[in-house]
Write a protein that holds these residues in place. Structure first.
Motif, PDB file in Angstrom:
ATOM      1  N   ALA A 194       0.796  -1.318  -0.059  1.00 26.08           N
ATOM      2  CA  ALA A 194      -0.316   0.389  -0.221  1.00 26.08           C
ATOM      3  C   ALA A 194       0.571   1.251  -0.142  1.00 26.08           C
ATOM      4  CB  ALA A 194      -0.915   0.324   1.061  1.00 26.08           C
ATOM      5  N   ARG A 195       2.243   1.341   0.487  1.00 25.02           N
ATOM      6  CA  ARG A 195       2.724   2.567   0.682  1.00 25.02           C
ATOM      7  C   ARG A 195       3.361   2.711  -0.753  1.00 25.02           C
ATOM      8  NH1 ARG A 195       3.158   0.693   6.569  1.00 25.02           N
ATOM      9  NH2 ARG A 195       5.298  -0.451   6.259  1.00 25.02           N
ATOM     10  N   GLN A 196       3.933   1.652  -1.102  1.00 23.71           N
ATOM     11  CA  GLN A 196       4.323   1.386  -2.556  1.00 23.71           C
ATOM     12  C   GLN A 196       2.903   1.711  -3.375  1.00 23.71           C
ATOM     13  OE1 GLN A 196       7.935   1.659  -3.466  1.00 23.71           O
ATOM     14  NE2 GLN A 196       7.989   1.246  -0.920  1.00 23.71           N
ATOM     15  N   GLY A 197       2.296   2.129  -3.269  1.00 25.51           N
ATOM     16  CA  GLY A 197       1.153   2.798  -3.823  1.00 25.51           C
ATOM     17  C   GLY A 197       0.294   1.450  -4.987  1.00 25.51           C
ATOM     18  N   ALA A 198       1.077   0.009  -4.960  1.00 28.26           N
ATOM     19  CA  ALA A 198       0.161  -0.992  -5.808  1.00 28.26           C
ATOM     20  C   ALA A 198      -1.140  -0.989  -5.395  1.00 28.26           C
ATOM     21  CB  ALA A 198       0.703  -2.672  -4.816  1.00 28.26           C
ATOM     22  N   ILE A 199      -1.919  -1.869  -6.487  1.00 30.31           N
ATOM     23  CA  ILE A 199      -3.259  -2.070  -6.375  1.00 30.31           C
ATOM     24  C   ILE A 199      -3.999  -2.976  -5.609  1.00 30.31           C
ATOM     25  CG2 ILE A 199      -3.542  -2.807  -9.085  1.00 30.31           C
ATOM     26  CD1 ILE A 199      -6.236  -1.878  -9.085  1.00 30.31           C
ATOM     27  N   GLY A 200      -2.674  -4.030  -5.784  1.00 33.80           N
ATOM     28  CA  GLY A 200      -2.511  -5.761  -4.986  1.00 33.80           C
ATOM     29  C   GLY A 200      -1.117  -5.815  -4.596  1.00 33.80           C
ATOM     30  N   ALA A 201      -1.907  -7.180  -3.537  1.00 36.52           N
ATOM     31  CA  ALA A 201      -0.704  -7.332  -3.487  1.00 36.52           C
ATOM     32  C   ALA A 201      -0.701  -8.999  -3.721  1.00 36.52           C
ATOM     33  CB  ALA A 201       0.203  -7.008  -1.941  1.00 36.52           C
ATOM     34  N   LEU A 202       0.135  -9.951  -3.614  1.00 40.42           N
ATOM     35  CA  LEU A 202      -0.011 -11.433  -3.689  1.00 40.42           C
ATOM     36  C   LEU A 202       1.079 -11.965  -3.436  1.00 40.42           C
ATOM     37  CD1 LEU A 202      -1.004 -12.669  -7.638  1.00 40.42           C
ATOM     38  CD2 LEU A 202      -2.821 -12.112  -5.370  1.00 40.42           C
ATOM     39  N   ILE A 203       1.051 -12.562  -2.271  1.00 44.80           N
ATOM     40  CA  ILE A 203       2.007 -14.101  -1.362  1.00 44.80           C
ATOM     41  C   ILE A 203       2.167 -14.975  -1.749  1.00 44.80           C
ATOM     42  CG2 ILE A 203       3.045 -14.181   0.998  1.00 44.80           C
ATOM     43  CD1 ILE A 203       2.181 -11.657   2.623  1.00 44.80           C
ATOM     44  N   VAL A 204       3.224 -15.401  -2.299  1.00 49.35           N
ATOM     45  CA  VAL A 204       4.074 -16.828  -2.758  1.00 49.35           C
ATOM     46  C   VAL A 204       4.039 -17.532  -1.128  1.00 49.35           C
ATOM     47  CG1 VAL A 204       5.617 -18.603  -3.804  1.00 49.35           C
ATOM     48  CG2 VAL A 204       4.746 -16.332  -4.567  1.00 49.35           C
ATOM     49  N   HIS A 205       2.805 -18.592  -1.107  1.00 52.90           N
ATOM     50  CA  HIS A 205       3.070 -19.588   0.179  1.00 52.90           C
ATOM     51  C   HIS A 205       4.148 -20.381   0.310  1.00 52.90           C
ATOM     52  CE1 HIS A 205       1.690 -22.981   2.671  1.00 52.90           C
ATOM     53  NE2 HIS A 205       1.480 -22.000   3.622  1.00 52.90           N
ATOM     54  N   THR A 224     -12.345 -11.267   6.554  1.00 51.97           N
ATOM     55  CA  THR A 224     -11.213 -10.424   6.774  1.00 51.97           C
ATOM     56  C   THR A 224     -12.246  -9.710   7.846  1.00 51.97           C
ATOM     57  OG1 THR A 224     -11.726  -9.107   4.883  1.00 51.97           O
ATOM     58  CG2 THR A 224      -9.594 -10.725   4.594  1.00 51.97           C
ATOM     59  N   TYR A 225     -11.192  -9.008   8.641  1.00 47.64           N
ATOM     60  CA  TYR A 225     -11.348  -7.755   9.989  1.00 47.64           C
ATOM     61  C   TYR A 225     -10.439  -6.741  10.090  1.00 47.64           C
ATOM     62  CZ  TYR A 225     -15.008 -10.605  11.842  1.00 47.64           C
ATOM     63  OH  TYR A 225     -16.056 -11.976  11.967  1.00 47.64           O
ATOM     64  N   ALA A 226     -10.024  -5.488   9.701  1.00 51.82           N
ATOM     65  CA  ALA A 226      -8.803  -4.509   9.754  1.00 51.82           C
ATOM     66  C   ALA A 226     -10.170  -3.888  10.552  1.00 51.82           C
ATOM     67  CB  ALA A 226      -9.088  -4.517   8.076  1.00 51.82           C
ATOM     68  N   LEU A 227      -9.300  -2.752  10.864  1.00 50.73           N
ATOM     69  CA  LEU A 227      -9.275  -1.661  11.138  1.00 50.73           C
ATOM     70  C   LEU A 227      -9.000   0.155  10.362  1.00 50.73           C
ATOM     71  CD1 LEU A 227      -6.445  -1.460  14.875  1.00 50.73           C
ATOM     72  CD2 LEU A 227      -9.347  -2.394  14.823  1.00 50.73           C
ATOM     73  N   PRO A 228     -10.306   0.805  11.069  1.00 53.10           N
ATOM     74  CA  PRO A 228     -10.421   1.409   9.724  1.00 53.10           C
ATOM     75  C   PRO A 228      -8.642   2.290   9.748  1.00 53.10           C
ATOM     76  CG  PRO A 228     -12.372   1.649  11.397  1.00 53.10           C
ATOM     77  CD  PRO A 228     -10.986   0.855  12.442  1.00 53.10           C
ATOM     78  N   PRO A 229      -8.201   3.017   8.521  1.00 55.62           N
ATOM     79  CA  PRO A 229      -7.494   3.878   8.418  1.00 55.62           C
ATOM     80  C   PRO A 229      -6.918   4.274   8.909  1.00 55.62           C
ATOM     81  CG  PRO A 229      -7.459   2.835   5.999  1.00 55.62           C
ATOM     82  CD  PRO A 229      -9.136   2.484   7.452  1.00 55.62           C
ATOM     83  N   ALA A 230      -6.172   4.488   9.987  1.00 58.72           N
ATOM     84  CA  ALA A 230      -5.314   5.607  10.289  1.00 58.72           C
ATOM     85  C   ALA A 230      -5.534   7.069   9.910  1.00 58.72           C
ATOM     86  CB  ALA A 230      -4.318   5.941  11.647  1.00 58.72           C
ATOM     87  N   ALA A 231      -5.529   8.280  10.296  1.00 58.36           N
ATOM     88  CA  ALA A 231      -5.546   9.554   9.917  1.00 58.36           C
ATOM     89  C   ALA A 231      -4.112   9.970   9.315  1.00 58.36           C
ATOM     90  CB  ALA A 231      -5.878  10.597  10.418  1.00 58.36           C
ATOM     91  N   GLY A 232      -4.368  10.084   7.250  1.00 58.93           N
ATOM     92  CA  GLY A 232      -2.533   9.759   7.260  1.00 58.93           C
ATOM     93  C   GLY A 232      -2.497   8.838   6.259  1.00 58.93           C
ATOM     94  N   ALA A 233      -2.785   7.831   6.822  1.00 56.26           N
ATOM     95  CA  ALA A 233      -2.294   6.298   6.201  1.00 56.26           C
ATOM     96  C   ALA A 233      -3.080   6.160   4.586  1.00 56.26           C
ATOM     97  CB  ALA A 233      -2.718   5.388   7.068  1.00 56.26           C
ATOM     98  N   PRO A 234      -1.783   5.224   4.075  1.00 56.16           N
ATOM     99  CA  PRO A 234      -2.207   5.268   3.025  1.00 56.16           C
ATOM    100  C   PRO A 234      -3.140   4.271   3.065  1.00 56.16           C
ATOM    101  CG  PRO A 234      -0.399   4.233   3.433  1.00 56.16           C
ATOM    102  CD  PRO A 234      -0.908   4.818   4.276  1.00 56.16           C
ATOM    103  N   ALA A 235      -4.813   4.637   2.163  1.00 53.15           N
ATOM    104  CA  ALA A 235      -5.724   3.582   1.626  1.00 53.15           C
ATOM    105  C   ALA A 235      -4.596   1.534   1.486  1.00 53.15           C
ATOM    106  CB  ALA A 235      -6.583   3.576   0.536  1.00 53.15           C
ATOM    107  N   PRO A 236      -5.824   0.770   2.253  1.00 56.75           N
ATOM    108  CA  PRO A 236      -4.886  -1.105   2.144  1.00 56.75           C
ATOM    109  C   PRO A 236      -5.541  -1.131   0.576  1.00 56.75           C
ATOM    110  CG  PRO A 236      -7.095  -0.589   3.525  1.00 56.75           C
ATOM    111  CD  PRO A 236      -6.841   0.996   2.920  1.00 56.75           C
ATOM    112  N   VAL A 237      -4.056  -2.359   0.419  1.00 62.70           N
ATOM    113  CA  VAL A 237      -4.029  -2.530  -0.981  1.00 62.70           C
ATOM    114  C   VAL A 237      -5.870  -2.849  -1.760  1.00 62.70           C
ATOM    115  CG1 VAL A 237      -2.157  -2.794  -1.731  1.00 62.70           C
ATOM    116  CG2 VAL A 237      -3.171  -4.768  -0.303  1.00 62.70           C
ATOM    117  N   ALA A 238      -6.451  -2.498  -2.647  1.00 66.72           N
ATOM    118  CA  ALA A 238      -7.476  -3.474  -2.792  1.00 66.72           C
ATOM    119  C   ALA A 238      -7.757  -4.261  -2.794  1.00 66.72           C
ATOM    120  CB  ALA A 238      -7.630  -2.771  -4.270  1.00 66.72           C
ATOM    121  N   LEU A 239      -6.562  -5.809  -2.989  1.00 62.93           N
ATOM    122  CA  LEU A 239      -6.528  -7.340  -2.855  1.00 62.93           C
ATOM    123  C   LEU A 239      -5.728  -7.374  -2.341  1.00 62.93           C
ATOM    124  CD1 LEU A 239      -8.047  -9.796  -4.093  1.00 62.93           C
ATOM    125  CD2 LEU A 239      -6.639  -9.659  -6.274  1.00 62.93           C
TER     126      LEU A 239
END
Length: 550
Positions: A194-205, A224-239
């Motif tokens: 997300a910090r790098q601006g990617a739209i999605g992230a896949l992790i090889v298991h 999935t569960y998540a906390l709402p993004p903190a103020a000023g934090a980048p949006a999480p990846v879409a996928l």
């Protein structure tokens, strides 16, 4: 004349001869039998199972005579969350050139999102291999090299760049060797994408580097569960998604790349992101997204002389709720050991402290929500602490206890981190036991339990985790301890068979809880401030608040 603060920090604890109260296997078992029963429906956050669990826990603390420890004199701290359940994708495809590569949910990919959205739509996004995806300037490491990832799918390896390093390689030991750092965790990789601006992230298991099998990584029970993004934090990846190693190998081969060879190249600080030429990822996936309120449960025993200083005990009350039936038709994942036994341990500690003399420092008992969903409850508390982080003496967490009987040792997770491990060794010696470091630190267990939310804010920590390594059991020795761990993690970890059993032998679990009483009592009745060891990544954070502890 006052004792200098530096001496207070460095002085070892003085262990009194007074014996610790007896923690009984029966009381641990009785608690788990209740909260792991079908009536609690697997204790998933935001469900009727949570409501029943919170009522039970508050009732237990109240009956023990503790005070509410939450904000505003309440028993609970509200934890806002985004809860997403991914639907069946209408479109899911990976194309390499003009060819389509078969990809199936469940066996090849476990797609999810933590965004508050009703749909994830990605069309023909280019794919880029980013190695281990680490940006660590303090270690002279940057896997991204300024490559623009906006609108692209970043493909990561799990664990650290030195996980498979051979002797003599420059990277060897740079990230702790076989001991995983936070850079190796899936949570870090999604955050960095997300910090790098990617739209999605896949992790090889892979089983070894991940520390668990595909049955865990590919488990999407409950969403999935998540906390709402903190103020000023980048949006999480879409996928965000795990992909199987087999699928990743086929994908790279289709793109004219050798995954095994690229893994070797990713161990070099000179590594640069590698585009998967001609590879594009598309998905159109409905999402049922809701805002929910979950709860941390907090109880306290106020200190009589230093009430503003806190010793914090913790465990997580949540489990995996209800999901698809297993081969026997069972749908509830009750989390009896993970972490019903931890909850039982914390309640037993509360009972023991309440029965003893009032401590000099305050003792707080935190039962956290949504640990299984990314340490969310403890993270929310760490972001919104009820008790000052700087004056939290230590955080002692229980997450899984072994059920195979008494042991000659206790397994230490995160060896070498802070001075509390010396206190653990002294307390164990009083029981006639020793301390054994986690035999598989590459699994990164130190970064996978609720104490970590406090550790990264600088609070010294200890973690009891029975699945961290095979204990040296009185009956059967290390071989029997290793067998217990392997059987539990392979078959029942996060599964329907993590159930209460009358056949459990909880004498070893009771020993371990007793260790935490001894350590916590000494901390609560002393002027000691545990410290991080030199070289720990958390030492500098703690040092910034040193003046608040003088």
């Amino acid at each position: 004349m006052k004792t200098p603060a530096a001496l207070l920090l460095a002085t070892p604890l003085l262990w009194a001869a007074a014996p610790a109260p007896v923690i009984t296997p029966a009381e641990l078992s009785a608690t788990v039998k209740v909260i792991a029963s079908d009536a609690y429906q697997g204790r998933a956050p935001g469900t009727a199972g949570e409501t029943k669990t919170i009522d039970y826990l508050v009732g237990r603390f109240r009956a023990l005579g503790l005070q509410p420890g939450g904000p505003g004199g309440q028993w609970t701290q509200v934890v806002p969350m985004i809860h997403n359940i991914a639907g069946t994708p209408a479109t899911l495809k990976v194309e390499v050139g003009s060819a389509s590569l078969p990809i199936a949910t469940g066996s090849d990919i476990a797609p999810a999102t933590t965004r508050a959205t009703d749909r994830v739509t990605i069309q023909n996004a280019p794919m880029v291999f980013v190695g281990y995806g680490v940006s660590a300037p303090e270690r002279g490491w940057d896997d991204f090299k300024g490559v623009d990832l906006h609108g692209k799918i970043a493909v990561f390896l799990v664990n650290d760049p030195d996980y498979e390093a051979q002797p003599g390689e420059p990277v060897a030991g740079k990230f702790g060797g076989q001991a995983m750092t936070y850079y190796g965790r899936w949570t870090y990789k999604y955050e960095e994408a997300a910090r790098q601006g990617a739209i999605g992230a896949l992790i090889v298991h892979e089983d070894g580097p991940a520390g668990y099998g595909w049955n865990v990584a590919g488990n999407t029970v409950g969403g999935t569960y998540a906390l709402p993004p903190a103020a000023g934090a980048p949006a999480p990846v879409a996928l965000q998604a795990w992909i199987s190693h087999d699928f990743a190998t086929r994908l790279f081969a289709k793109a004219g790349l050798d995954l095994a060879q690229l893994k070797v190249k990713a161990r070099s600080a000179d590594f640069r992101p590698v585009p998967l030429d001609g590879a594009h990822f598309s998905i159109d996936m409905p999402v049922q997204s809701t805002r929910i309120e979950s709860h941390n449960v907090l109880a306290k025993i106020p200190g009589k002389t230093h009430p503003g200083e806190t010793v914090l005990y913790g465990a997580h009350w949540d489990a995996y709720g209800v999901g698809a039936p297993d081969a026997q038709g069972r749908t509830i994942r009750p989390g009896a050991n993970d972490d019903g036994l931890g909850v039982a341990g914390v309640l037993a500690l509360a009972k023991a402290f309440k029965a003893g003399p009032q401590p000099d420092r305050s003792i707080v008992f935190g039962l956290w929500t949504a640990e299984e969903r990314g340490l969310l409850g403890s993270e929310y508390y760490a972001q919104n602490p009820v008790y000052p982080i700087a004056r939290t003496v230590g955080a002692l967490t229980i997450d899984i206890l072994q059920t195979a009987g008494p042991a000659r040792d206790v397994v230490l997770i995160g060896a070498g981190q802070d001075s509390l491990e010396k206190d653990l060794a002294e307390a164990a010696a009083k029981q006639g036991r020793t301390v054994t470091p986690d035999a598989k630190p590459e699994r990164g267990l130190f970064y996978r339990a609720d104490h970590f939310s406090l550790a990264k804010r600088g609070v010294p920590t200890l973690l009891l985790m029975g699945a961290g390594g095979g204990a040296d059991l009185v009956t059967g020795g290390r071989e029997a301890g290793d067998k217990w761990v392997s059987d539990y993690t392979a078959h029942c970890y996060h599964q329907t068979c993590d159930t209460w059993s009358a056949d459990w032998d909880l004498r070893g679990a009771a020993q371990d809880v007793g260790l935490f009483y001894t350590i916590g009592r000494r901390l609560a009745d002393s002027r000691e401030w545990p410290v991080w060891n030199k070289g720990s990544e958390f030492a500098a954070t703690r040092e910034k608040t040193a003046s608040e502890r003088q």
